[in-house]
Design a protein around this motif. Structure first.
Motif, PDB file in Angstrom:
ATOM      1  N   GLY A 144       5.115  18.162 -19.105  1.00 50.52           N
ATOM      2  CA  GLY A 144       5.324  18.694 -17.783  1.00 50.52           C
ATOM      3  C   GLY A 144       6.413  18.014 -17.038  1.00 50.52           C
ATOM      4  N   GLN A 145       7.498  17.338 -17.921  1.00 52.69           N
ATOM      5  CA  GLN A 145       8.250  16.404 -17.631  1.00 52.69           C
ATOM      6  C   GLN A 145       9.329  16.612 -19.176  1.00 52.69           C
ATOM      7  N   GLU A 146       9.346  18.256 -20.031  1.00 49.55           N
ATOM      8  CA  GLU A 146       9.970  18.220 -20.862  1.00 49.55           C
ATOM      9  C   GLU A 146      11.528  18.639 -20.855  1.00 49.55           C
ATOM     10  N   GLU A 147      12.119  18.345 -19.519  1.00 45.23           N
ATOM     11  CA  GLU A 147      13.327  18.839 -19.358  1.00 45.23           C
ATOM     12  C   GLU A 147      14.012  17.966 -20.258  1.00 45.23           C
ATOM     13  N   LYS A 148      13.222  16.429 -19.021  1.00 52.00           N
ATOM     14  CA  LYS A 148      13.693  14.982 -20.039  1.00 52.00           C
ATOM     15  C   LYS A 148      13.685  14.591 -21.291  1.00 52.00           C
ATOM     16  N   LYS A 149      13.107  15.186 -21.688  1.00 55.10           N
ATOM     17  CA  LYS A 149      13.262  15.025 -23.571  1.00 55.10           C
ATOM     18  C   LYS A 149      14.141  13.393 -24.043  1.00 55.10           C
ATOM     19  N   VAL A 150      13.547  12.848 -24.606  1.00 57.48           N
ATOM     20  CA  VAL A 150      14.425  12.126 -25.534  1.00 57.48           C
ATOM     21  C   VAL A 150      14.178  12.060 -26.412  1.00 57.48           C
ATOM     22  N   PRO A 151      15.319  11.829 -27.394  1.00 54.95           N
ATOM     23  CA  PRO A 151      15.198  12.283 -29.277  1.00 54.95           C
ATOM     24  C   PRO A 151      14.384  10.802 -30.121  1.00 54.95           C
ATOM     25  N   CYS A 152      13.658  10.485 -31.113  1.00 56.81           N
ATOM     26  CA  CYS A 152      12.949   9.604 -31.855  1.00 56.81           C
ATOM     27  C   CYS A 152      12.656  10.140 -33.113  1.00 56.81           C
ATOM     28  N   GLN A 153      12.530   8.932 -33.236  1.00 55.54           N
ATOM     29  CA  GLN A 153      12.457   8.987 -35.109  1.00 55.54           C
ATOM     30  C   GLN A 153      10.677   9.215 -35.437  1.00 55.54           C
ATOM     31  N   LEU A 154      10.917  10.174 -36.092  1.00 55.23           N
ATOM     32  CA  LEU A 154       9.001  10.262 -36.415  1.00 55.23           C
ATOM     33  C   LEU A 154       8.843   8.851 -37.692  1.00 55.23           C
ATOM     34  N   VAL A 155       7.732   8.121 -37.657  1.00 58.37           N
ATOM     35  CA  VAL A 155       7.916   7.025 -38.875  1.00 58.37           C
ATOM     36  C   VAL A 155       6.483   7.361 -39.147  1.00 58.37           C
ATOM     37  N   ASP A 156       5.187   7.741 -39.215  1.00 59.75           N
ATOM     38  CA  ASP A 156       4.625   8.063 -40.204  1.00 59.75           C
ATOM     39  C   ASP A 156       3.571   8.958 -39.798  1.00 59.75           C
ATOM     40  N   ILE A 157       2.379  10.271 -40.044  1.00 67.72           N
ATOM     41  CA  ILE A 157       1.799  10.842 -39.671  1.00 67.72           C
ATOM     42  C   ILE A 157       0.264  11.126 -40.439  1.00 67.72           C
ATOM     43  N   SER A 158      -0.754  11.817 -40.305  1.00 70.54           N
ATOM     44  CA  SER A 158      -2.110  11.640 -40.400  1.00 70.54           C
ATOM     45  C   SER A 158      -2.434  13.144 -39.615  1.00 70.54           C
ATOM     46  N   LEU A 159      -3.650  14.054 -39.771  1.00 75.56           N
ATOM     47  CA  LEU A 159      -3.986  14.265 -39.500  1.00 75.56           C
ATOM     48  C   LEU A 159      -4.799  14.284 -38.093  1.00 75.56           C
ATOM     49  N   THR A 160      -5.141  13.362 -37.662  1.00 79.55           N
ATOM     50  CA  THR A 160      -5.059  12.437 -36.802  1.00 79.55           C
ATOM     51  C   THR A 160      -3.837  11.673 -35.440  1.00 79.55           C
ATOM     52  N   GLY A 161      -3.232  12.260 -36.043  1.00 79.70           N
ATOM     53  CA  GLY A 161      -2.740  11.774 -34.860  1.00 79.70           C
ATOM     54  C   GLY A 161      -0.726  11.210 -35.658  1.00 79.70           C
ATOM     55  N   ILE A 162       0.587  10.939 -35.092  1.00 81.56           N
ATOM     56  CA  ILE A 162       1.300  10.222 -35.365  1.00 81.56           C
ATOM     57  C   ILE A 162       1.980   9.533 -34.465  1.00 81.56           C
ATOM     58  N   CYS A 163       3.057   8.540 -35.154  1.00 76.65           N
ATOM     59  CA  CYS A 163       3.936   7.587 -34.759  1.00 76.65           C
ATOM     60  C   CYS A 163       5.221   7.725 -34.360  1.00 76.65           C
ATOM     61  N   PHE A 164       5.865   7.645 -33.290  1.00 77.29           N
ATOM     62  CA  PHE A 164       7.070   7.699 -33.243  1.00 77.29           C
ATOM     63  C   PHE A 164       7.645   6.388 -32.903  1.00 77.29           C
ATOM     64  N   ARG A 165       9.051   6.627 -32.855  1.00 75.46           N
ATOM     65  CA  ARG A 165      10.028   5.421 -32.546  1.00 75.46           C
ATOM     66  C   ARG A 165      11.079   5.828 -31.535  1.00 75.46           C
ATOM     67  N   CYS A 166      10.833   5.453 -30.143  1.00 76.16           N
ATOM     68  CA  CYS A 166      11.944   5.885 -29.722  1.00 76.16           C
ATOM     69  C   CYS A 166      13.064   4.142 -28.676  1.00 76.16           C
ATOM     70  N   THR A 167      13.653   4.645 -27.869  1.00 77.89           N
ATOM     71  CA  THR A 167      13.800   3.524 -26.355  1.00 77.89           C
ATOM     72  C   THR A 167      13.560   3.841 -25.169  1.00 77.89           C
ATOM     73  N   GLN A 168      12.651   4.890 -24.888  1.00 80.26           N
ATOM     74  CA  GLN A 168      12.245   5.457 -23.757  1.00 80.26           C
ATOM     75  C   GLN A 168      11.194   4.982 -23.572  1.00 80.26           C
ATOM     76  N   GLU A 169      10.803   4.423 -22.980  1.00 83.08           N
ATOM     77  CA  GLU A 169       9.840   3.063 -22.500  1.00 83.08           C
ATOM     78  C   GLU A 169       8.084   4.579 -22.113  1.00 83.08           C
ATOM     79  N   PHE A 170       7.432   4.815 -22.871  1.00 82.03           N
ATOM     80  CA  PHE A 170       6.301   5.528 -22.045  1.00 82.03           C
ATOM     81  C   PHE A 170       4.531   4.299 -22.327  1.00 82.03           C
ATOM     82  N   HIS A 171       3.932   4.938 -21.923  1.00 75.80           N
ATOM     83  CA  HIS A 171       2.878   3.967 -21.273  1.00 75.80           C
ATOM     84  C   HIS A 171       1.433   4.146 -22.846  1.00 75.80           C
ATOM     85  N   VAL A 172       0.201   3.834 -22.585  1.00 78.16           N
ATOM     86  CA  VAL A 172      -0.785   3.642 -23.157  1.00 78.16           C
ATOM     87  C   VAL A 172      -1.660   5.001 -22.307  1.00 78.16           C
ATOM     88  N   PHE A 173      -1.653   6.439 -22.651  1.00 78.59           N
ATOM     89  CA  PHE A 173      -2.814   7.090 -22.161  1.00 78.59           C
ATOM     90  C   PHE A 173      -1.268   7.880 -21.354  1.00 78.59           C
TER      91      PHE A 173
END
Length: 251
Positions: A144-173
């Motif tokens: 809902g806030q796609e206009e505020k997107k930030v670049p990130c690096q993809l770390v690893d992936i499975s068929l149920t999820g993905i790990c990424f890293r960036c400098t932006q602070e997000f929260h669990v859930f």
């Protein structure tokens, strides 16, 4: 339950663990698990040292010979060769499962192999635990806030999820939309991946890696509402990416 241990050993081998002691004495199980049931499924063909011969698709089943036809995926020529009757493994994507079975090579060309199944070993949801290291990039934003997107690096992936890293602070859930997600540099296509953050963490090795005066934060996420087609597309790319790494290791 006895049939599960060969599968788990094989998965450990797939992930780089010790080569299992193989048992090919079991009879073929060809009722509902007949090769015909896997027509159209993507698979990896490996030797018993867990080296990938090629990625293919199951395109035929001959009940008279009890043989499965595996064609090269995306029309590429099959450059690998195995001796007649050589033992192999097949890792098959079938619905929500990864299935391992042992087989012997019967006929082969640059376009397809025919193999005779020896023993099926099935394990539901095994692909969920498989994680592939990535080197690609994406953009991350709160849904809902796609206009505020930030670049990130993809770390690893499975068929149920993905790990990424960036400098932006997000929260669990937080519900995140990853856009233009390329699994590796110069990938031919990218994904749009809706997911929810399940955990956040930092790594000591990143303490000195500062971008915009902030350290990287890692986000482990679970996918949300991925269609079966999207899951299969991801799994194909994970297969192909691992095959590329195997080939690079052998060069």
């Amino acid at each position: 339950m006895d049939n599960m241990s060969p599968f788990m050993d094989a998965v450990k081998g797939w992930m780089g663990g010790k080569k299992p002691e193989e048992d090919l004495s079991h009879p073929s199980t060809l009722d509902k698990k007949t090769g015909k049931a896997y027509l159209g499924s993507l698979c990896r063909v490996l030797n018993f040292d867990n080296i990938c011969y090629f990625v293919g698709r199951i395109e035929g089943y001959d009940p008279e010979c009890d043989e499965i036809k595996i064609s090269s995926y995306r029309g590429d020529q099959i450059l690998s060769h195995a001796e007649y009757d050589a033992p192999i493994k097949l890792q098959i994507l079938s619905g929500d499962q990864v299935i391992l079975f042992y087989a012997h090579v019967k006929r082969q060309s640059k376009d397809f192999w025919w193999v005779h199944p020896i023993n099926f070993v099935e394990r539901e949801d095994q692909r969920d635990g498989f994680r592939q290291v990535l080197s690609g990039t994406a953009y991350a934003a709160l849904m809902g806030q796609e206009e505020k997107k930030v670049p990130c690096q993809l770390v690893d992936i499975s068929l149920t999820g993905i790990c990424f890293r960036c400098t932006q602070e997000f929260h669990v859930f937080d519900q995140i939309l990853l856009t233009q997600a390329a699994l590796y540099p110069k990938a031919p296509h990218s994904y749009t991946l809706p997911c929810v953050i399940h955990r956040t963490f930092t790594r000591e090795s990143d303490a000195q890696k500062v971008l915009s005066a902030h350290s990287f934060i890692y986000y482990g996420c679970a996918f949300m509402r991925l269609s079966q087609g999207e899951k299969e597309s991801l799994f194909k790319d994970i297969f192909l990416l691992q095959q590329r790494e195997r080939t690079s290791e052998m060069d």
